[in-house]
Design an enzyme around this catalytic site. Structure first.
Site, PDB file in Angstrom:
ATOM      1  N   CYS A 102       2.757   0.245   2.620  1.00  0.00           N
ATOM      2  CA  CYS A 102       2.704   1.709   2.708  1.00  0.00           C
ATOM      3  C   CYS A 102       1.934   2.010   3.976  1.00  0.00           C
ATOM      4  CB  CYS A 102       2.009   2.315   1.492  1.00  0.00           C
ATOM      5  SG  CYS A 102       1.766   4.103   1.676  1.00  0.00           S
ATOM      6  N   CYS A 105      -0.407   5.369   3.641  1.00  0.00           N
ATOM      7  CA  CYS A 105      -1.564   5.443   2.748  1.00  0.00           C
ATOM      8  C   CYS A 105      -1.660   4.120   1.988  1.00  0.00           C
ATOM      9  CB  CYS A 105      -1.505   6.654   1.833  1.00  0.00           C
ATOM     10  SG  CYS A 105       0.157   7.135   1.310  1.00  0.00           S
ATOM     11  N   SER A 106      -1.260   4.104   0.741  1.00  0.00           N
ATOM     12  CA  SER A 106      -1.452   2.895  -0.049  1.00  0.00           C
ATOM     13  C   SER A 106      -0.557   2.939  -1.282  1.00  0.00           C
ATOM     14  CB  SER A 106      -2.906   2.806  -0.494  1.00  0.00           C
ATOM     15  OG  SER A 106      -3.249   4.025  -1.129  1.00  0.00           O
ATOM     16  N   CYS A 107       0.595   3.594  -1.162  1.00  0.00           N
ATOM     17  CA  CYS A 107       1.464   3.802  -2.316  1.00  0.00           C
ATOM     18  C   CYS A 107       1.903   2.453  -2.887  1.00  0.00           C
ATOM     19  CB  CYS A 107       2.658   4.644  -1.903  1.00  0.00           C
ATOM     20  SG  CYS A 107       2.120   6.258  -1.317  1.00  0.00           S
TER      21      CYS A 107
END
Lengths: 204, 97
Positions: A102, A105-107
């Site tokens: 991701c 972000c950090s999905c």
């Protein structure tokens, strides 16, 4: 710049408690609700994703469902996907390997893999996975056979991805449970490939 | 797309600043208590319709660069959740001081 693990500051630990206290005073949240959601999050683990992969390796109908509608496949394993973005599943083949990142972000598909690991959220992984995926894979000791393409897929706030790796050779006739023991979080993200040896040890 | 515009600070895909930084797959501490609590609070607020992923992202991506790269992951979440609750009048500054 790396982003090594740091503990939260005393100031932010205090802020969290003030925020929770204020929300509780206004009747917006309760401690029980927070505890319940925490338990659900702690229960989610890569074992769920691993079981889904093992089922797909042994059950063609489930494989078809998993690739068509990952959310429905997860729910058929008793995972509540309510409130979660759709889950897509990327099928590795002899020609193409998938890697999930991701960049924004950090999905991460928390419902089927659990809390994302530290490295997945790091600036280095997010920046480099799309630029030099083979170099990143090499840091896990993952070297793809010559001629295999790497397809990097960006998870987003609106769509989460998981990899369906190739079933390792030498696992013919294995039970679904034994196959699931081969599959780890790193395989579901695509930074490593499952092999028959780890599972043989686990099953011994 | 205007190629002259630099990407936003959260848009890290291909960012050369991290080109030579190893990913350090071994550095993987267990999730701490603080992070689990922030995450659980996020889910409760989401279920009550008080917080969306996009609202949460907006206030993380808008953090000053020093905080974006300096705070821990769940500290950034907390700062963002707090900002959304303040903006919606669910809590006041005085309560958080």
């Amino acid at each position: 710049m790396s982003t090594p693990y740091k503990a939260p500051s005393a100031e932010n630990i205090a802020l969290l408690e003030k925020l929770v206290a204020a929300l509780k005073r206004r009747g917006i949240v309760t401690e029980e609700e927070i505890a319940r959601r925490r338990e659900t999050a702690e229960r989610a683990s890569p074992e769920t994703g691993a079981r889904m992969v093992a089922r797909a390796w042994t059950d063609p109908a489930f494989r078809e469902l998993l690739l068509r509608d990952g959310t429905a496949a997860a729910e058929s394993f008793g995972v509540s996907m309510k409130g979660n973005p759709p889950l897509g599943v990327l099928e590795d083949t002899a020609e193409v390997h998938h890697l999930v990142v991701c960049t924004l972000c950090s999905c991460y598909p928390r419902a089927v893999i659990g809390y994302p690991p530290h490295w997945y959220k790091s600036a280095a992984y997010r920046a480099r996975a799309v630029r030099e995926p083979r170099a990143v894979l090499a840091e896990w000791g993952t070297v793809l056979p010559a001629g295999v393409q790497v397809r990097v897929v960006d998870s987003t706030a609106d769509y989460r991805w998981m990899v369906l790796p190739l079933r390792p050779e030498g696992t013919e006739g294995w039970s679904e449970e034994r196959l699931a023991s081969l599959v780890t979080r790193d395989h579901l993200v695509g930074v490593a490939l499952p092999g028959a040896t780890a599972g043989a040890a686990a099953a011994a | 797309m205007d190629d002259a515009l630099p990407p936003a600070q959260h848009d890290l895909g291909g960012n050369p600043r991290f080109r030579c930084v190893p990913v350090e797959p071994d550095v993987d501490p267990p999730m701490d208590d603080f992070g689990k609590r922030v995450d659980a609070l996020r889910v409760v607020l989401r279920e009550k319709g008080l917080l969306t992923t996009d609202e949460q992202r907006l206030h993380i991506e808008g953090l000053p660069e020093r905080d974006y790269f300096g705070l821990t992951y769940y500290e950034k979440w907390l700062r963002s959740i707090t900002a959304v609750m303040l903006a919606k009048g669910q809590v006041t500054w005085d309560e958080l001081k």
